[in-house]
Each structure stands twice: as structure tokens, then as C-alpha cells.
Write an enzyme that holds these catalytic residues in place. Structure first.
Site, PDB file in Angstrom:
ATOM      1  N   TYR A 263       0.810  -1.218   0.000  1.00 30.02           N
ATOM      2  CA  TYR A 263       0.000   0.000   0.000  1.00 30.02           C
ATOM      3  C   TYR A 263       0.851   1.279   0.000  1.00 30.02           C
ATOM      4  O   TYR A 263       0.629   2.194  -0.785  1.00 30.02           O
ATOM      5  CB  TYR A 263      -0.944   0.013   1.206  1.00 30.02           C
ATOM      6  N   ASP A 298      -8.478  -3.532  -1.458  1.00 27.04           N
ATOM      7  CA  ASP A 298      -9.590  -2.688  -1.911  1.00 27.04           C
ATOM      8  C   ASP A 298      -9.091  -1.459  -2.660  1.00 27.04           C
ATOM      9  O   ASP A 298      -9.745  -0.980  -3.578  1.00 27.04           O
ATOM     10  CB  ASP A 298     -10.420  -2.256  -0.710  1.00 27.04           C
ATOM     11  N   LYS A 370     -11.466  -9.394   4.949  1.00 22.54           N
ATOM     12  CA  LYS A 370     -11.966  -8.034   5.199  1.00 22.54           C
ATOM     13  C   LYS A 370     -12.707  -7.551   3.958  1.00 22.54           C
ATOM     14  O   LYS A 370     -12.134  -7.400   2.890  1.00 22.54           O
ATOM     15  CB  LYS A 370     -10.774  -7.126   5.493  1.00 22.54           C
TER      16      LYS A 370
END
Lengths: 517, 242
Positions: A263, A298, A370
């Protein structure tokens, strides 16, 4: 298994992820960073900050680095200086070092042995606090219990003021939240230090500090007792201070941490090597602390197309799993991420979502996945947004997701209002109440649309992993394979805080974490 | 054309609107009366309280339907209408090639602590938005996307280095009016760094900007919610290529 995936293909995908990830692990094992070294000092008990707000761990690491470099780690020069200066307090040493009155050197012979054992003893004390916190969490869960349903309901608070966050978090827990995440102030991921103390000013979030962690955990312990279930607390490790924030989370009994392997590289332009070194150490700490990590797949889908890029999510999940296992995390600690981000105007978009969600479920059967709500296609039409969130909740329960981040119909409009949160929770409760066990009945037709789509995504993931192995992961990241961002290994923030291990590198925390005698 | 209109429920002129809000009081008779009082002060007459629900400790959520007294006077509405022709990518490229005779240089960024690149990416990235390609797709535009959390001095330096004809800044975070402060800081920095004729065209965009505030914020143009890359490209041609 509902998708009837070919187990040989699944094994092949994992093997490729291992081959792609191993060179990065080797890199992580042979380098250190300023943040890893600061984490060691935090474990050894250095706390506080100077009048300018710069933490003493930063002062100390900077001073050691100026004198002897980082290549041998800071533990030996610091504990050698402590012994030779006659001081008995590390924080005092840090203050003196900041003022320039301490010279650091690398010890040899008997001094080296003494510095080694003193540093190991100090770090072991910090590690013991982490172990105690883990035992406390286990005890509280035994006494109070886990949430009664899966998925766990995950809600965000973010006022910027910890004293405002606390009543909001307690109200959210009372309204049904099982997990509270305190969003960090925008920009904290790019600070190369962890702010100190209780903070009341933040932008679109609240600073992650040790004191804020402590205050919020204490408040949620109160709520847990009141509600008769253990309410978990989440914060964000990703950024330039991953190892330190992971350490502080362990010291203050946080329960989950956002910790993605890529990330920071992709979305914060942090140097890839810095990220992988920091990530490995932080995950070793999480493993020890019994913290569940949440990975950030995501995010790929918010920049790339959720159908075209579906396989990049699978690839990233497999890489995150490999890095996590390597760092000692167990399956129950892997909150691998994915999201409901397919354009709702696309025909069969919901069936595609089910296929992707079920693929993740079947590839990682023991992981508390998640499940992240729609953001990209939330337009400001709050009525449609609420419907979309309902379908998101439905997909989550049909595919047995582990942690459900509650979607807000006012996403992209305002930071959630009290009423937005209430409506969003009502939406979740309706779905879980109406069909919380639908996953038992939901079996896609053999050879049907969902099975075919899931197999196609897996095939594309294997194909991409094959190319990453040939090309190396660092090159793939440089070429913009994930989330369309190009991030070369010699660029990005925080590169100057990376050092290659030299002969004699010593890190007592790593030694304890890897359980060497 | 009609110059006066009222909201439309199911009959012309009925003035019906629906609002929802929360009051910081527990749900009881008094609270429902309070909600109706607020609706009355908002101009809803008669107002129907259709839903009231306690949320959290000491808060109540209401949904109210009712007819508003107010009239909308269309001849007094002020908006920024598009004052330039909307061009296709082909036309944009042709105009730049023929009249500017070099690539048009665009630098974009999210400034301040704002980490939300969704807006700037939608306009600049090849991928674009809603099926429309971003500015990187335009052959005659040289696009440099600096990404998120760029400081103002860094943006000015990069704009100088790229000889930017236009600087695009996206601001999504609006907490404590951060988007307005950041925009003012940015425009002031460009005014300080460059004389009037040499400054790049300054454009800001974001969902919460008021498009009429350009002058006040010291920028050339503000683009609001729903702006497409093509509109921005067309504006650039209109403004820079002439």
C-alpha cells in the site's frame, strides 16, 4: 468447495507467490531502516519527545547514525554508550545525545558482549509487555466473548480529536460495532516519526499516538464490559513508521492493524525497499502480539477497473499471505482485503461480485477476510448508495466474509453523520437478520457464470504471477502492475532511511522474534 | 419559459419536499414537536412528520415531508455556465498542434495533506472516468501528475520545471475548509513566483467548491462535481490556445 477450483492450480498460484516474494524477503532480511531501529528503542523503553515534538527515539537514531551509521543497528552503540556514560536511563541518554554531548561507537570484545546482553534484556522487557497484553486480550475474550455473528461489524470514527472520538466509538459499539477503527489524520503515513501524546487536532482523522491508543483501548474495555462482548480496536500501521506503530499497537493492546505489503509503495509513493523491510518487522511484531492484520487490496479497485483488475487483487492477496506467513502470522490473523467496487451499471455486476468474493473465500478458507464497501461508484445519490450498500452487505453474508466494513450512503459526500451511521448499521442488521446464514444455502450452479468467472480470475492471477516471477516483483511494481501506479525501487519517500546490514549487525528484537537462543 | 417554479411532488405547484435531520434530544412527544417547529421555520407548511427514531443516547432522527412556501425565481439564479465550446479529443489535439505548435504542458496534483487522488486521477489518468479518457490520452497534451500530498512550493517548482501552461489542483478533503485555505495558499505562491503574463492558468477542482468563487480564491477557474476530462481539455484550449 463451492467453486470447484482445481487444487493443482491453487497450489501453483501459492508456489508462484512464494517464488515472487522470496527475493523481497531476502532483501528485507539484509536491510534495516530508521523506523525498524526506532522500534527497537521503543521496545527497550525509550519514550517521550523533545520540546519541538520530535520523539527521543528519532533523536537517538539520528545521533547514532551520524556517528557510526545504521549498518550495524543502533542497539549495540546505544547500550555501549549507556554503559560507558554511567547513565542508567535510555531516555536521559537520548536527551544528552540530542544535545550533542554523547559520542557513539561500535563496541568490541567484552564491551560488545555486555552491550548485546543489556540490549537484549531491555528489549525483552518490552516484548514481555506485548505478551502480557496478548494474554489479557485472550482472557477478556474468554470472559466476555466474541461477537455473536460473522462477519464482524467494523465501523470507523474520525473526528481528529481523541476526546471526541471516544464517545463516538462507545456509541458505535453500543449500536452494534464489533470493531472500531480510528482513521488517522491525513498525511500521517508520510511523517517519519510518530507524534506524541493525546491529540485534539487532525485532518480527516486522528493522529496515531501511543497515548491515543491507550485512551481508546481503555474506553473500549469499558464498553466491552458494558456490552458483554469484546470490542476490538483497529489502527493503521502503513506508512513510513510501520515498525514503530506496530510496536505501539502491541504495547497498548490494539487488536487489528491495517498492514498491507504494498500500500505505502503504490498509494503513498514510499520507497519499495523501505516498505518491504518495515513491513516484515512490523508483521513479526503483529504475529507476536496476536494482532489481526487487514490488507489493502480494496485500494487497487478504486484506481483500476474492478473487473479488469480483479486478478490483481488475488495476486496481492497471495503475496500478502506469503509475506505474512513468512513473518510468522497465522491464518486467523490474515484479514485479507477485497472490495465491492464493480460499476453497478455493468450487467451482472452483482454476480461478478459474488464470484470474486467467493474466490477469495475459497482460496483462503481460514482467513477472516476483510470485505470493503463501495466507494468509487457512490455518486452522492444517497438513496442509490443505501441500496448499493445493501447489496454489498448481502454479498458479504452470502460469501461468508469475516470482517465487514460498514458502507456509508454518504460516502464521497460528507464525513459520516450520526444518522448516516445509524442508517448504515440498520442496513447491515437487516441483511444479517434476514439471511445471516444464507452462505449455507448459496451454492453456485456447477459450470455456471459464477464458477466460470472465479476460475477465469484465478487463471489470470496465475498468469500475472508467472510474469512477476520472471520479471521480479520490484520490476512489476516499477512497471505499474498494481493499481496502475509506477513505483521504481530507487525512488520514493523514505529511501534515505534504509541501510544494508553490515557484518556484526545486531537487532535484539529480531533475535527474540525469530526465537534465536 | 416559466420564471417562477415550486418543488414538484405529484402535482404541479404542490411545493412538496422531503428532509431528514437529527436533533440532539431524546425521542418523545417534545422531540416530535421540536422537529415540526424546525420544519415550519424551514418554510414547510403544512409539515408531516413521517418518521422519528431514537439513535444513540439522546439523539433523534426525523424524516419530514411537507410543502414549502418558497418560490424559486429562475431569473435571479446565478451559475457559471460553460462559456467555451466542448471539443472532442481530436479537435483538442488539432487546435493545439495547429495554433500552439508545441505540446501544451499540464501539471496536476493534490496539495496539502489531501491524499485523495480520485479527482485528479479521474481527470488526468489515461483511464479517465465514466468511459471518457483522461488528459494523458490527448496526444498534444504533456501531462505530469504529481499525485497526492504535494506541498505548494514543490508544486510551484515542478510547474516551473515543466514550463506548465496550466496547473490543475484537486481538493477533496474539506474539513475545516482546508480546500479553501490550500487553494488560496497555492494561488498566492504562484503570484509571488511569477509575473502576471507568465503564470500558468490555475484550475482547481473538487466536489465541494463553489464555482463562483474563482476570483476570491485567486484562480482562473473552478470545476465542481461531475466535471469530465473533456470539459477540462476544452477549457484549456479555449483559454490558452485561443
Amino acid at each position: 468447495m463451492k467453486l470447484d477450483l482445481d487444487p493443482r492450480l491453487v497450489a501453483q498460484a501459492r508456489a508462484l507467490a512464494r517464488r515472487a516474494g522470496q527475493p523481497v524477503v531476502d532483501l528485507a532480511r539484509s536491510h534495516t531502516t530508521v523506523s525498524v531501529e526506532r522500534a527497537v528503542l521503543r521496545l527497550a523503553g525509550v519514550t517521550g519527545a523533545d520540546p519541538d515534538g520530535i520523539p527521543f527515539v528519532n533523536r537517538l537514531v539520528d545521533a547514532v547514525r551520524a556517528d557510526v551509521g545504521l549498518g550495524c543497528g543502533v542497539a549495540l552503540p546505544v547500550f555501549h554508550a549507556l554503559a560507558s556514560s554511567g547513565l542508567d536511563d535510555l531516555t536521559l541518554l537520548a536527551q544528552k545525545a540530542a544535545a550533542g554531548s554523547i559520542r557513539f561507537s561500535l563496541p568490541a570484545g567484552a564491551d560488545l558482549r555486555r552491550a548485546k546482553s543489556a540490549s537484549r534484556r531491555a528489549v525483552a522487557a518490552g516484548m514481555k509487555t506485548i505478551d502480557r497484553n496478548r494474554a489479557t486480550r485472550d482472557r477478556l475474550i474468554r470472559r466476555l466473548g466474541d461477537p455473536r455473528q460473522r462477519p464482524w461489524i467494523y465501523l470507523i470514527v474520525a473526528t481528529g480529536d481523541i476526546h471526541e472520538d471516544i464517545p463516538q466509538a462507545q456509541a458505535a459499539a453500543r449500536a452494534g460495532a464489533d470493531v472500531i477503527a480510528v482513521i488517522r489524520s491525513t498525511g500521517q503515513s508520510l511523517l517519519d516519526y510518530v507524534p506524541e501524546g493525546a491529540t485534539r487536532e487532525g485532518f480527516a482523522g486522528t493522529y496515531a499516538t501511543q497515548e491515543n491508543f491507550r485512551l481508546m483501548r481503555a474506553a473500549l474495555d469499558e464498553s466491552s464490559r458494558e456490552l458483554g462482548r469484546y470490542v476490538r480496536l483497529t489502527n493503521y500501521a502503513s506508512g513510513l513508521c510501520m515498525p514503530e506503530i506496530a510496536t505501539l499497537a502491541g504495547l497498548e493492546r490494539l487488536d487489528m492493524m491495517l498492514n498491507d505489503s504494498m500500500y505505502g509503495i503504490l498509494f503513498r509513493d514510499i520507497n519499495p525497499i523501505r516498505t518491504f523491510v518495515d513491513q516484515r518487522f512490523s508483521r513479526q511484531i503483529h504475529a507476536r502480539a496476536g494482532i489481526i492484520i487487514n490488507t489493502g487490496e480494496d485500494n487497487y479497485l478504486t484506481t483500476a477497473d474492478a473487473v479488469e483488475a480483479a486478478h490483481t487483487v488475488t495476486v496481492s492477496q497471495l503475496l500478502n499471505e506469503f509475506f505474512a506467513h513468512e513473518a510468522g502470522l497465522e491464518d486467523w490473523q490474515l484479514g485479507l482485503g477485497h472490495a465491492f467496487e464493480i460499476n453497478p451499471d455493468l450487467p451482472e455486476s452483482f454476480r461478478l461480485e459474488l464470484a470474486h468474493a467467493l474466490l477469495a473465500r475459497e482460496l483462503f478458507p481460514e482467513a477472516p477476510l476483510k470485505w470493503m464497501p463501495p466507494t468509487k461508484h457512490m455518486t452522492g445519490d444517497v438513496f442509490r448508495g443505501n441500496l448499493l450498500d445493501g447489496f454489498f452487505n448481502l454479498a458479504g453474508t452470502m460469501t461468508g466474509q469475516g470482517i465487514l466494513l460498514v458502507g456509508m450512503m454518504t460516502e464521497a459526500v460528507v464525513t459520516p453523520w450520526l444518522s448516516d451511521r445509524d442508517i448504515a448499521l440498520q442496513n447491515v442488521r437487516y441483511v444479517l437478520n434476514a439471511c445471516g446464514n444464507l452462505h449455507e444455502d448459496f451454492v453456485p450452479a456447477p459450470g455456471g457464470f459464477i464458477q466460470r468467472r472465479a476460475r477465469q480470475v484465478l487463471a489470470e492471477a496465475i498468469d500475472l504471477l508467472g510474469r512477476i516471477v520472471d520479471d521480479t516483483l520490484l520490476e512489476a511494481i516499477a512497471d505499474g502492475t498494481f493499481g496502475i501506479m509506477r513505483r521504481p525501487a530507487d525512488r520514493g519517500k523514505g529511501l534515505d532511511g534504509v541501510a544494508k546490514h553490515e557484518d556484526g549487525y545486531y537487532n535484539p528484537a529480531t533475535e527474540i522474534l525469530e526465537d534465536k537462543p | 419559459m416559466k420564471t417562477v417554479v415550486r418543488p414538484y411532488g405529484d402535482t404541479t405547484g404542490d411545493g412538496m419536499v422531503q428532509v431528514s435531520f437529527t436533533l440532539p434530544i431524546p425521542h418523545d412527544k417534545l422531540a416530535e414537536g421540536a422537529a415540526l417547529q424546525l420544519a415550519g421555520k424551514m418554510g414547510l407548511d403544512p409539515a408531516m412528520l413521517v418518521h422519528a427514531k431514537p439513535i444513540g443516547d439522546g439523539f433523534t432522527f426525523f424524516v419530514v415531508y411537507g410543502s414549502v412556501r418558497h418560490l424559486v425565481e429562475l431569473d435571479k439564479v446565478q451559475v457559471i455556465e460553460r462559456d467555451f465550446p466542448l471539443l472532442s479529443a481530436k479537435e483538442v489535439n488539432a487546435m493545439v498542434r495547429q495554433r500552439l505548435r508545441r505540446k501544451l504542458s499540464v501539471v496536476g496534483a493534490c496539495i496539502g495533506t489531501d491524499a485523495h487522488t480520485v479527482g485528479i486521477d479521474a481527470i488526468l489518468n489515461l483511464k479517465g472516468i465514466a468511459g471518457e479518457k483522461g488528459l494523458e490520452y490527448y496526444r498534444e497534451l504533456k501531462v505530469r501528475n504529481l499525485g497526492a500530498q504535494v506541498s505548494v512550493p514543490e508544486l510551484v517548482a515542478q510547474a516551473l520545471a515543466e514550463k506548465a501552461d496550466a496547473v490543475l489542483v484537486s481538493q477533496v478533503v474539506t474539513q475545516r475548509d482546508a480546500h479553501l485555505h490550500n487553494t488560496r495558499e497555492m494561488s498566492a505562491a504562484f503570484r509571488e513566483a511569477l509575473p502576471a503574463g507568465k503564470r500558468p492558468v490555475l484550475i482547481v477542482g473538487g466536489p465541494r467548491f463553489d464555482e463562483t468563487m474563482a476570483e476570491e480564491l485567486g484562480v482562473d477557474r473552478i470545476f465542481g462535481r461531475g466535471t469530465t476530462p473533456r470539459e477540462v481539455a476544452s477549457y484549456l484550449v479555449h483559454r490558452i490556445v485561443k
